[in-house]
Scaffold this motif. Structure first.
Motif, PDB file in Angstrom:
ATOM      1  N   LYS A 297       2.137   4.600  -7.401  1.00  0.00           N
ATOM      2  CA  LYS A 297       1.023   4.009  -8.162  1.00  0.00           C
ATOM      3  C   LYS A 297       1.497   2.744  -8.887  1.00  0.00           C
ATOM      4  CE  LYS A 297      -1.728   7.348  -7.023  1.00  0.00           C
ATOM      5  NZ  LYS A 297      -0.921   7.503  -5.785  1.00  0.00           N
ATOM      6  N   LEU A 298       2.345   1.990  -8.204  1.00  0.00           N
ATOM      7  CA  LEU A 298       2.916   0.781  -8.798  1.00  0.00           C
ATOM      8  C   LEU A 298       2.576  -0.405  -7.908  1.00  0.00           C
ATOM      9  CD1 LEU A 298       5.077  -0.947 -10.413  1.00  0.00           C
ATOM     10  CD2 LEU A 298       6.688  -0.139  -8.714  1.00  0.00           C
ATOM     11  N   ILE A 299       2.141  -1.506  -8.536  1.00  0.00           N
ATOM     12  CA  ILE A 299       1.973  -2.737  -7.775  1.00  0.00           C
ATOM     13  C   ILE A 299       3.336  -3.383  -7.695  1.00  0.00           C
ATOM     14  CG2 ILE A 299       0.811  -4.942  -7.648  1.00  0.00           C
ATOM     15  CD1 ILE A 299      -1.184  -3.757  -9.697  1.00  0.00           C
TER      16      ILE A 299
ATOM     17  N   ARG B 159       2.485   2.924 -17.356  1.00  0.00           N
ATOM     18  CA  ARG B 159       2.149   2.023 -16.262  1.00  0.00           C
ATOM     19  C   ARG B 159       2.590   0.597 -16.493  1.00  0.00           C
ATOM     20  NH1 ARG B 159      -3.106   3.164 -12.817  1.00  0.00           N
ATOM     21  NH2 ARG B 159      -2.211   4.940 -11.739  1.00  0.00           N
ATOM     22  N   LEU B 160       2.743   0.242 -17.771  1.00  0.00           N
ATOM     23  CA  LEU B 160       3.024  -1.157 -18.083  1.00  0.00           C
ATOM     24  C   LEU B 160       4.457  -1.523 -17.716  1.00  0.00           C
ATOM     25  CD1 LEU B 160       1.920  -3.674 -19.396  1.00  0.00           C
ATOM     26  CD2 LEU B 160       2.699  -2.824 -21.571  1.00  0.00           C
ATOM     27  N   ALA B 161       5.411  -0.675 -18.090  1.00  0.00           N
ATOM     28  CA  ALA B 161       6.817  -1.010 -17.907  1.00  0.00           C
ATOM     29  C   ALA B 161       7.184  -1.293 -16.444  1.00  0.00           C
ATOM     30  CB  ALA B 161       7.686   0.100 -18.487  1.00  0.00           C
ATOM     31  N   PRO B 162       6.796  -0.463 -15.480  1.00  0.00           N
ATOM     32  CA  PRO B 162       7.180  -0.775 -14.100  1.00  0.00           C
ATOM     33  C   PRO B 162       6.575  -2.085 -13.596  1.00  0.00           C
ATOM     34  CG  PRO B 162       6.371   1.476 -14.252  1.00  0.00           C
ATOM     35  CD  PRO B 162       6.098   0.838 -15.557  1.00  0.00           C
ATOM     36  N   VAL B 163       5.367  -2.393 -14.067  1.00  0.00           N
ATOM     37  CA  VAL B 163       4.753  -3.648 -13.618  1.00  0.00           C
ATOM     38  C   VAL B 163       5.579  -4.838 -14.099  1.00  0.00           C
ATOM     39  CG1 VAL B 163       2.740  -5.130 -13.946  1.00  0.00           C
ATOM     40  CG2 VAL B 163       2.425  -2.724 -13.437  1.00  0.00           C
TER      41      VAL B 163
ATOM     42  N   ALA C 216       5.542  14.451   4.478  1.00  0.00           N
ATOM     43  CA  ALA C 216       6.072  14.532   3.122  1.00  0.00           C
ATOM     44  C   ALA C 216       5.621  13.324   2.312  1.00  0.00           C
ATOM     45  CB  ALA C 216       7.591  14.599   3.157  1.00  0.00           C
ATOM     46  N   MET C 217       5.607  12.159   2.949  1.00  0.00           N
ATOM     47  CA  MET C 217       5.166  10.942   2.277  1.00  0.00           C
ATOM     48  C   MET C 217       3.739  11.074   1.800  1.00  0.00           C
ATOM     49  SD  MET C 217       5.976   7.551   4.317  1.00  0.00           S
ATOM     50  CE  MET C 217       7.659   7.300   4.595  1.00  0.00           C
ATOM     51  N   ARG C 218       2.892  11.600   2.657  1.00  0.00           N
ATOM     52  CA  ARG C 218       1.495  11.753   2.262  1.00  0.00           C
ATOM     53  C   ARG C 218       1.383  12.758   1.127  1.00  0.00           C
ATOM     54  NH1 ARG C 218      -1.497  13.484   7.150  1.00  0.00           N
ATOM     55  NH2 ARG C 218       0.530  13.867   8.091  1.00  0.00           N
ATOM     56  N   ALA C 219       2.219  13.797   1.191  1.00  0.00           N
ATOM     57  CA  ALA C 219       2.180  14.796   0.116  1.00  0.00           C
ATOM     58  C   ALA C 219       2.597  14.167  -1.211  1.00  0.00           C
ATOM     59  CB  ALA C 219       3.088  15.963   0.459  1.00  0.00           C
ATOM     60  N   VAL C 220       3.674  13.367  -1.169  1.00  0.00           N
ATOM     61  CA  VAL C 220       4.165  12.748  -2.405  1.00  0.00           C
ATOM     62  C   VAL C 220       3.096  11.829  -2.996  1.00  0.00           C
ATOM     63  CG1 VAL C 220       5.837  11.121  -3.340  1.00  0.00           C
ATOM     64  CG2 VAL C 220       6.588  12.945  -1.820  1.00  0.00           C
ATOM     65  N   SER C 221       2.374  11.127  -2.117  1.00  0.00           N
ATOM     66  CA  SER C 221       1.373  10.204  -2.646  1.00  0.00           C
ATOM     67  C   SER C 221       0.240  10.959  -3.332  1.00  0.00           C
ATOM     68  CB  SER C 221       0.840   9.295  -1.544  1.00  0.00           C
ATOM     69  OG  SER C 221       0.040  10.033  -0.675  1.00  0.00           O
ATOM     70  N   LEU C 222       0.055  12.227  -2.983  1.00  0.00           N
ATOM     71  CA  LEU C 222      -0.996  12.988  -3.668  1.00  0.00           C
ATOM     72  C   LEU C 222      -0.519  13.507  -5.016  1.00  0.00           C
ATOM     73  CD1 LEU C 222      -2.618  14.987  -0.759  1.00  0.00           C
ATOM     74  CD2 LEU C 222      -3.578  13.102  -2.064  1.00  0.00           C
TER      75      LEU C 222
ATOM     76  N   THR D  48       0.817  -1.203   0.000  1.00  0.00           N
ATOM     77  CA  THR D  48       0.000   0.000   0.000  1.00  0.00           C
ATOM     78  C   THR D  48       0.859   1.265   0.000  1.00  0.00           C
ATOM     79  OG1 THR D  48      -2.280   0.001   0.717  1.00  0.00           O
ATOM     80  CG2 THR D  48      -0.767   1.027   2.183  1.00  0.00           C
ATOM     81  N   MET D  49       1.969   1.226   0.745  1.00  0.00           N
ATOM     82  CA  MET D  49       2.816   2.423   0.788  1.00  0.00           C
ATOM     83  C   MET D  49       3.449   2.675  -0.574  1.00  0.00           C
ATOM     84  SD  MET D  49       4.558   1.883   4.495  1.00  0.00           S
ATOM     85  CE  MET D  49       5.727   3.193   4.371  1.00  0.00           C
ATOM     86  N   VAL D  50       3.940   1.605  -1.201  1.00  0.00           N
ATOM     87  CA  VAL D  50       4.555   1.779  -2.514  1.00  0.00           C
ATOM     88  C   VAL D  50       3.511   2.241  -3.524  1.00  0.00           C
ATOM     89  CG1 VAL D  50       5.620   0.565  -4.442  1.00  0.00           C
ATOM     90  CG2 VAL D  50       6.419   0.175  -2.122  1.00  0.00           C
TER      91      VAL D  50
END
Lengths: 294, 305, 334
Positions: free
Chosen positions: B36-38, B103-107, B180-186, B29-31
């Motif tokens: 936005k990567l699984i 999105r495809l490449a990181p997955v 900062a983490m929460r900010a980055v996730s936004l 969940t954090m990652v």
């Protein structure tokens, strides 16, 4: 004059925010109607409701006297609507009634004769200009899997028709020379025109243009105005959102002004230009002219 | 009475398993929150936690002759650091270059890392089941009403995981880095404009997520006694379901999702049939994604047009 | 930006039809190819071809319509089980079960994907993984008491063609080759059709496609149904060669291999799928001694490819440009 598109009490709320508030206006057959207003006035939201991208919270949109947008039915309403129970029956009278009751999807609205462009250009970037416009005739052609695999004469005729149509609209918008260019490699002004060509290729009765003049220079704006006139003269009614007052005043016969989601004025150029509420709404705006609406 | 005792026992077991799921789900969940990567490789980092624990205990046995008691502490710390380091390296090498590549490449890259980690484990430790040295897992337990009982191991598992999750929650909610983490996730760009070093924050996320996952791996191995290199895959997917269930990107959601999944799965296995346990978990995932893709605690986000 | 300017100079008319002799040459080569080889390598070739068919079927879903399907192996297994069960329980000759296998897999493709079509990107990817696993577990748990549980089905009768029992690998190779040629022929026709264009519109921009009057749900569903059905055919071919099938056919690793065949070769490109199948199937078979490390190499290749050459080894020109354009956009401030 007949009202082609009727907007009645149209309201959209996003959470607590009312983006569009009880807006009423008609678009008459064969006219060019301008929808203007400061940033965040709810113009694009109205467009998205007309074209079925999201349903209104309240209110309705009628197109050719058929209801095309309204708030979605709750489960309770569905259960108490007889047509909902019968909607699966293949009886055309019932189907027709059901179509007036249910929420239409964007492609169905396009099929009924409303085409649109987007504020931020949304072309099929990696396809050629021709292939982009070939999307237009899609909804009035039939070939499916079998047609593709066995290529019967009907399918071949259809393909030829699609290509011919696409070429015709490219030519109409002055893009005939860029047929095989990938959409994303076209200059910005051409991309705008390609998007209009693609929308026209669906053969709509009403075309809805979302800021077609955004980002164009003087010369391109003038050409665009001429083109929009031509589109109207070819029998397509035009509804456009525009930020650039020059474009609006130059081509729109009637203008609807929105501010904070509400309609504050409606009428011809002079009426609108001298309306005190319009002047007030636009004075505050003058300083932040270039900021983009989301 | 019999029924209630059984139910209580099932709930205790379910919560224990749920605690594992929660710990691993946090990493997903954090990652997902910041990138936005699984992170398909997360489950295998968790599995490496189990193997490194094994090595740690064997080394401790060889050096000091015993592997229980307080010698666990340094093992846990070293293991946590190692897995966290692997996590940061993986991010640096396999994910960072792909940050702007769609999105495809990181997955695919994440799947690739998962394969590498799994294959490494199989070649280093062998394909057979491994067991921890005896005498480490504490025995005994508390009897509750009637036949229901909590084992010492379960108490340890629950206390450790709740402490870790509580600490993480406070960290994210109360500290500057957490903010900062929460900010980055936004929004990456806005965060950068606000003076946040986005790369550093992402690295920290990859430090914490796999770190927690590594500990969870060791605890799972202790709890069950034996494991093999497929541990990462089976547990990883379950934990991932937990993260979705709670609302991916949402930290309390991952904890809640893990607990719920553990309980539902255990009850399902107990009252229906153990062989349908996994099917139940997948069915939950499918139902959640069809009807409420944002999960239980996630917020609905309208797509901009 | 340089990538953009370069593209202006490249000819943009895509995919010219190859001269006929070129195609005939390829067919002749693939007919002669297994002759000098032993049975082992003939089987390797057969496997490569089989995964090419699978890759091409997934390419419809992933490459053309742009839908992330990570549970494709489920339909491969469904096809194999359909063929196997019909053969074992009703004695239907295997070749006659092929159309049924296609229809049954397509049908499952329909009912499984219909509810999840509105999901996008990685969410779709996760649900398809879950569905794949559910199918595998159903087979393992012997859902209707007919799938043979974890052991699967065995002693499926070999396909018989005009009285000739297809026993040797070479026959299976030619059977596979026949279907491979049919597949390529069909897919090339699909690519340049109204339906194929609709897939590409959906892949490029779903909202715009919908605004152009394209029923995106219908179009995406068709991609899934056709792709799944064709994977079922590959499953039936597999059942005929091996005569033994097990739930492991539906396992996640298989889906990943198919996914990688499409992506590593180049999404949306037919030659790319061949390259992908060669890399994912043939190479590991040839380097058997490295088998223990196969997964690690595979993983390494996946990571390296994504970083160094994300468009795949033999990309369709279109996708290649798409990926480089994204880079250009990413590096230049708007």
């Amino acid at each position: 004059m007949m009202a082609l598109l009727k907007i009645q009490n149209l309201t959209k709320q996003f959470g607590g925010l009312t983006a569009v508030d009880q807006v009423n206006f008609d678009v008459h057959q064969g006219e060019i109607l301008g929808l203007i207003g400061p940033n965040g006035a709810g113009k694009t939201t109205i467009f998205n409701m007309i074209t079925g991208i999201y349903p209104p919270t309240f209110g309705e949109v009628y197109f050719k006297d058929h209801r095309i947008a309204h708030s979605p039915l709750t489960w309770r309403q569905r259960l108490s609507t007889p047509v909902w129970w019968l909607s699966w029956l293949p009886i055309s009278a019932i189907r027709q009634q059901w179509n007036d009751v249910r929420t239409l999807r964007p492609h169905e609205i396009t099929k009924r004769g409303i085409a649109r462009t987007f504020q931020t250009i949304r072309l099929f970037n990696n396809l050629t200009a021709l292939e982009n416009v070939m999307a237009g005739p899609h909804h009035r052609t039939q070939a499916g899997l079998w047609g593709a695999l066995f290529r019967p004469p009907t399918q071949q005729k259809e393909e030829a028709y699609i290509v011919a149509e696409a070429k015709r609209y490219l030519k109409f918008m002055g893009l005939a020379d860029y047929r095989d260019e990938l959409a994303k490699n076209l200059p910005y002004g051409h991309q705008r025109r390609l998007e209009i060509a693609r929308a026209l290729a669906t053969e709509p009765a009403l075309i809805v243009l979302d800021e077609p003049g955004a980002g164009l220079n003087e010369q391109e704006s003038i050409e665009l105005m001429a083109l929009i006139h031509e589109i109207r003269n070819s029998g397509v009614t035009v509804l456009l959102i525009e930020h650039d007052m020059k474009v609006v005043m130059g081509i729109c016969e009637r203008i609807v002004v929105l501010d904070y989601g509400k309609k504050i004025a409606e009428g011809n150029r002079d009426e609108v230009q001298h309306n005190p509420r319009v002047i007030e709404a636009y004075l505050g705006e003058a300083e932040e002219e270039e900021s983009e609406e989301v | 009475m019999q029924f209630i005792q059984q139910l209580i026992q099932q709930l205790i077991n379910g919560i224990t398993i749920g605690a594992f799921y929660s710990l691993v789900a946090l990493g997903y969940t954090m990652v997902y929150g910041v990138l936005k990567l699984i992170n398909f490789a997360h489950g295998d980092m968790f599995m490496w936690g189990a193997y490194l624990g094994l090595t740690g205990f064997n080394v401790a046995l060889a050096m000091v002759g015993q592997a229980g008691g307080w010698s666990i502490l340094p093992i846990v710390i070293i293991l946590m650091l190692t897995v966290a380091l692997v996590g940061v390296l993986v991010e640096r090498i396999a994910y960072r270059p792909l940050r702007s590549a769609g999105r495809l490449a990181p997955v695919i890259s994440a799947l690739g890392v998962a394969f590498i980690l799994q294959s490494l484990a199989r070649n280093v430790y062998g394909a057979s089941y491994k067991t921890y040295p005896t005498g480490i897992t504490p025995t005994g337990g508390l009897s509750l009403a009637g036949s229901a009982r909590v084992s010492t191991m379960q108490i340890i598992v629950l206390i450790t995981s709740f402490l870790l999750m509580g600490a993480l929650y406070l960290f994210v909610q109360r500290t500057r880095i957490g903010t900062a983490m929460r900010a980055v996730s936004l929004d990456h760009d806005t965060s950068r404009l606000m003076g946040i070093d986005v790369n550093r924050i992402i690295a920290i996320v990859f430090l914490i997520g796999p770190g927690l996952g590594g500990v969870a791996g060791m605890i799972v191995a202790l709890y069950y006694g034996s494991f093999d290199f497929t541990l990462g895959w089976s547990y990883g997917l379950k934990a991932f379901i937990a993260a979705i269930l709670g609302g991916i990107g949402n930290i309390p959601g991952a904890m809640l999702g893990g607990m719920l999944l553990g309980i539902i799965e255990t009850l399902g296995a107990g009252y229906l049939s153990p062989q349908w346990k996994d099917v139940i978990a997948y069915a939950i995932l499918i139902i959640i994604l069809i009807f409420r893709p944002t999960g239980l605690l996630g917020e609905r986000v309208a797509e901009k047009v | 930006m340089t990538a953009m300017t370069n593209m202006n100079t490249t000819p943009t008319r895509l995919r010219k039809i190859n001269p006929l002799w070129w195609q005939i040459g390829l067919v002749v080569v693939s007919i002669l190819l297994p002759l000098p080889l032993g049975d082992y390598y003939r089987t390797v070739l057969w496997r490569t071809g089989l995964y090419t068919i699978l890759g091409l079927s997934l390419n419809i879903i992933l490459g053309y319509a742009g839908l992330f399907q990570l549970g494709h192996a489920a339909f491969y297994a469904i096809g194999a089980y359909t063929a196997g069960l019909l053969n074992l329980h009703f004695g239907i000759p295997l070749l006659l079960t092929f159309p049924v296998a296609v229809i049954v897999s397509a049908f499952f493709g329909f009912i499984i994907t219909r509810p999840i079509l509105h999901l996008r990107g990685d969410y779709l990817c996760i649900v398809t993984i879950a569905f794949g696993e559910v199918v595998r577990l159903m087979l393992v748990n012997n859902l209707f008491g007919i799938t043979g549980g974890a052991n699967g089905l065995s002693r499926i009768a070999r396909p018989v063609l005009f009285g000739l029992v297809l026993r040797q690998p070479i026959y299976h190779y030619y059977l596979m080759l026949l279907f491979l040629i049919i597949t390529i022929f069909a897919i090339r026709r699909l690519e340049n059709s109204r339906l194929g264009r609709a897939w590409m519109y959906v892949r490029e921009d779903q909202v715009a496609a919908e605004a152009m009057g394209i029923d995106t749900t219908h179009v995406k569903l068709l991609a899934f149904v056709i792709g799944s059905g064709w994977a079922g055919l590959a499953g039936a071919l597999y059942a005929g060669q091996l005569t033994v099938i097990a739930p492991d056919m539906a396992k996640f690793l298989e889906s990943v291999i198919m996914f990688c065949i499409v992506v590593l070769g180049g999404t949306g490109s037919i030659p790319g799928v061949f390259v992908g199948a060669f890399g994912m199937i043939t190479l590991p078979e040839i380097f058997r001694p490295l088998k223990d490390w196969r997964d690690a190499w595979l993983g390494f290749a996946m990571v390296a490819m994504m970083i160094l050459r994300p468009e795949g080894l033999w990309p369709s020109r279109r996708i290649q440009m798409e990926i480089h354009a994204e880079e250009a956009v990413a590096t230049t401030p708007e």
